[in-house]
Design a protein around this motif. Sequence first.
Motif, PDB file in Angstrom:
ATOM      1  N   SER A  64       4.261 -10.463  -9.233  1.00 14.21           N
ATOM      2  CA  SER A  64       5.039  -9.300  -8.824  1.00 14.21           C
ATOM      3  C   SER A  64       6.331  -9.705  -8.129  1.00 14.21           C
ATOM      4  CB  SER A  64       4.199  -8.375  -7.941  1.00 14.21           C
ATOM      5  OG  SER A  64       3.944  -8.957  -6.678  1.00 14.21           O
ATOM      6  N   HIS A 114       7.945  -8.706  -5.219  1.00 15.84           N
ATOM      7  CA  HIS A 114       8.295  -8.705  -3.798  1.00 15.84           C
ATOM      8  C   HIS A 114       8.498 -10.130  -3.296  1.00 15.84           C
ATOM      9  CE1 HIS A 114       8.389  -7.997   0.477  1.00 15.84           C
ATOM     10  NE2 HIS A 114       8.582  -6.724   0.197  1.00 15.84           N
ATOM     11  N   SER A 134       4.060 -11.159  -2.779  1.00 16.10           N
ATOM     12  CA  SER A 134       3.766 -11.010  -4.205  1.00 16.10           C
ATOM     13  C   SER A 134       2.284 -11.243  -4.491  1.00 16.10           C
ATOM     14  CB  SER A 134       4.601 -11.996  -5.017  1.00 16.10           C
ATOM     15  OG  SER A 134       4.232 -13.329  -4.705  1.00 16.10           O
ATOM     16  N   HIS A 180       6.501  -3.712  -8.365  1.00 15.97           N
ATOM     17  CA  HIS A 180       6.288  -3.957  -6.932  1.00 15.97           C
ATOM     18  C   HIS A 180       7.636  -3.828  -6.231  1.00 15.97           C
ATOM     19  CE1 HIS A 180       4.220  -6.716  -3.707  1.00 15.97           C
ATOM     20  NE2 HIS A 180       4.716  -5.597  -3.189  1.00 15.97           N
ATOM     21  N   THR A 200      10.677  -3.944  -3.792  1.00 13.67           N
ATOM     22  CA  THR A 200      11.063  -5.020  -2.886  1.00 13.67           C
ATOM     23  C   THR A 200      11.213  -4.559  -1.446  1.00 13.67           C
ATOM     24  OG1 THR A 200      13.391  -4.673  -3.468  1.00 13.67           O
ATOM     25  CG2 THR A 200      12.171  -6.356  -4.709  1.00 13.67           C
ATOM     26  N   ASP A 201      11.054  -3.248  -1.187  1.00 11.55           N
ATOM     27  CA  ASP A 201      11.024  -2.766   0.190  1.00 11.55           C
ATOM     28  C   ASP A 201       9.656  -2.186   0.545  1.00 11.55           C
ATOM     29  OD1 ASP A 201      11.099  -0.512  -1.378  1.00 11.55           O
ATOM     30  OD2 ASP A 201      12.679   0.501  -0.244  1.00 11.55           O
ATOM     31  N   CYS A 202       8.609  -2.631  -0.170  1.00  9.17           N
ATOM     32  CA  CYS A 202       7.243  -2.144   0.072  1.00  9.17           C
ATOM     33  C   CYS A 202       6.293  -3.321  -0.055  1.00  9.17           C
ATOM     34  CB  CYS A 202       6.884  -1.036  -0.919  1.00  9.17           C
ATOM     35  SG  CYS A 202       5.249  -0.323  -0.639  1.00  9.17           S
ATOM     36  N   ARG A 203       6.057  -3.987   1.046  1.00  8.82           N
ATOM     37  CA  ARG A 203       5.279  -5.222   0.975  1.00  8.82           C
ATOM     38  C   ARG A 203       3.862  -4.997   0.437  1.00  8.82           C
ATOM     39  NH1 ARG A 203       6.564  -8.040   6.750  1.00  8.82           N
ATOM     40  NH2 ARG A 203       6.413  -5.878   7.478  1.00  8.82           N
ATOM     41  N   SER A 205       3.039  -1.179  -4.253  1.00 12.31           N
ATOM     42  CA  SER A 205       2.621  -2.577  -4.389  1.00 12.31           C
ATOM     43  C   SER A 205       1.411  -2.664  -5.309  1.00 12.31           C
ATOM     44  CB  SER A 205       2.250  -3.154  -3.016  1.00 12.31           C
ATOM     45  OG  SER A 205       0.959  -2.704  -2.627  1.00 12.31           O
ATOM     46  N   GLU A 260      10.899  -2.135   7.011  1.00 11.65           N
ATOM     47  CA  GLU A 260       9.564  -2.133   6.425  1.00 11.65           C
ATOM     48  C   GLU A 260       8.536  -1.635   7.436  1.00 11.65           C
ATOM     49  OE1 GLU A 260       7.351  -2.416   4.302  1.00 11.65           O
ATOM     50  OE2 GLU A 260       7.943  -3.607   2.579  1.00 11.65           O
TER      51      GLU A 260
END
Length: 270
Positions: A125, A127, A131, A146, A148-151, A156, A208
Motif C-alpha cells: 500500500s 502510505h 503500509s 491507502h 497518504t493522510d490516513c495511517r 487504510s 493525522e
Amino acid sequence: MPTPPPTGPLVTRDGICAQLRRLGVETGETLLVHASLSSLGWVNGGAVAVVQALLDALGPSGTLVVPTQTADQSDPAVWGKPPVPEEWWDRIRATMPAYDPLITPSRGVGVIPETVRTWPGALRSAHPQTSFAALGARAREITDGHATDCRLGELSPLARLERRGARVLLLGAGYDSCTAFHLAEYRIPAPRVRVGRPGPGGWETVIEVSIDSDRFDELGHDFERDRPVVRGRVGAAEVRLFPVSDAVAYAERWLPLHRPRTEEFLHPRV
C-alpha cells in the motif's frame, strides 16, 4: 568460544501448515499476520519457510497480509530510538529518500513481513509510514487506495480487512503489536498530530490522528477474556486467531474507558 547448539523445537514448512490448519486457518480466507520468527523455535528455512507455510494453509484463493511499516520516514526531531543530533535535522530532512513501495524496506516489524514484502507478486500500500503488503487473491483490493493522510483508519487496508471478514493471526507476537486495535482510535475522540515526512515534492507535513499502542497488552488481555479467541501453538510460539472486526469493536468500547485522550495536538515520538 564454541557455537551453542540450536534450541528447538525443529520447525518445518509442512509442520507449520499442519498446525495452522488444526488451529482453524481456512483455505481461501484472509489473514493479517503479526509474527515473530525467533519465537517459533529452530525453523528449517527461516522466514521463507514460514511464509510458504502460511501460503500453503491459505491456498491459492486466500490472502496473506502483513504490516510493512517505515517509522523512519518521519521528522528526525521526533526520533527517540535512537535520537540523532539536532544539528543533523535539517540535512536529514533535505536528503531523506521519499517512500517507494517497491524498494523502501520495512522497519521494526521483523523479518517475516520483510520477506512477504519482497516476495514475487507481493503488492504494497501507498502510505509512506504505515503500509501493508499482501500476497494472494485479494491483495490488490486490500492494498489499493491507502490514503497518504490516513495511517490506520477508514482509508487504510485495516478497514478493508474488517469489511471483508479477515482474521488476525498473532504468531508468536503479543497484543501490543496488534494493528487492528488502531482502527478503533479513528472512531473515538483522539488527539491530532503533525507528521513530517519526505514526499515526492520535498519535505511535507500532514495532520493525522495520533496512534499509540500504549496499553494494547492490557486491551488484548481483556479482549481475550471476554471474546472468543482461538489459542494454540505453532512450534514453540503461542498463537492467537480472531476476527479483525471483533478486535476493533471491542477496542472502540475499551479505549475510551481505560485510556481516555483529549482532542488536542501531540508531538509524536518514534
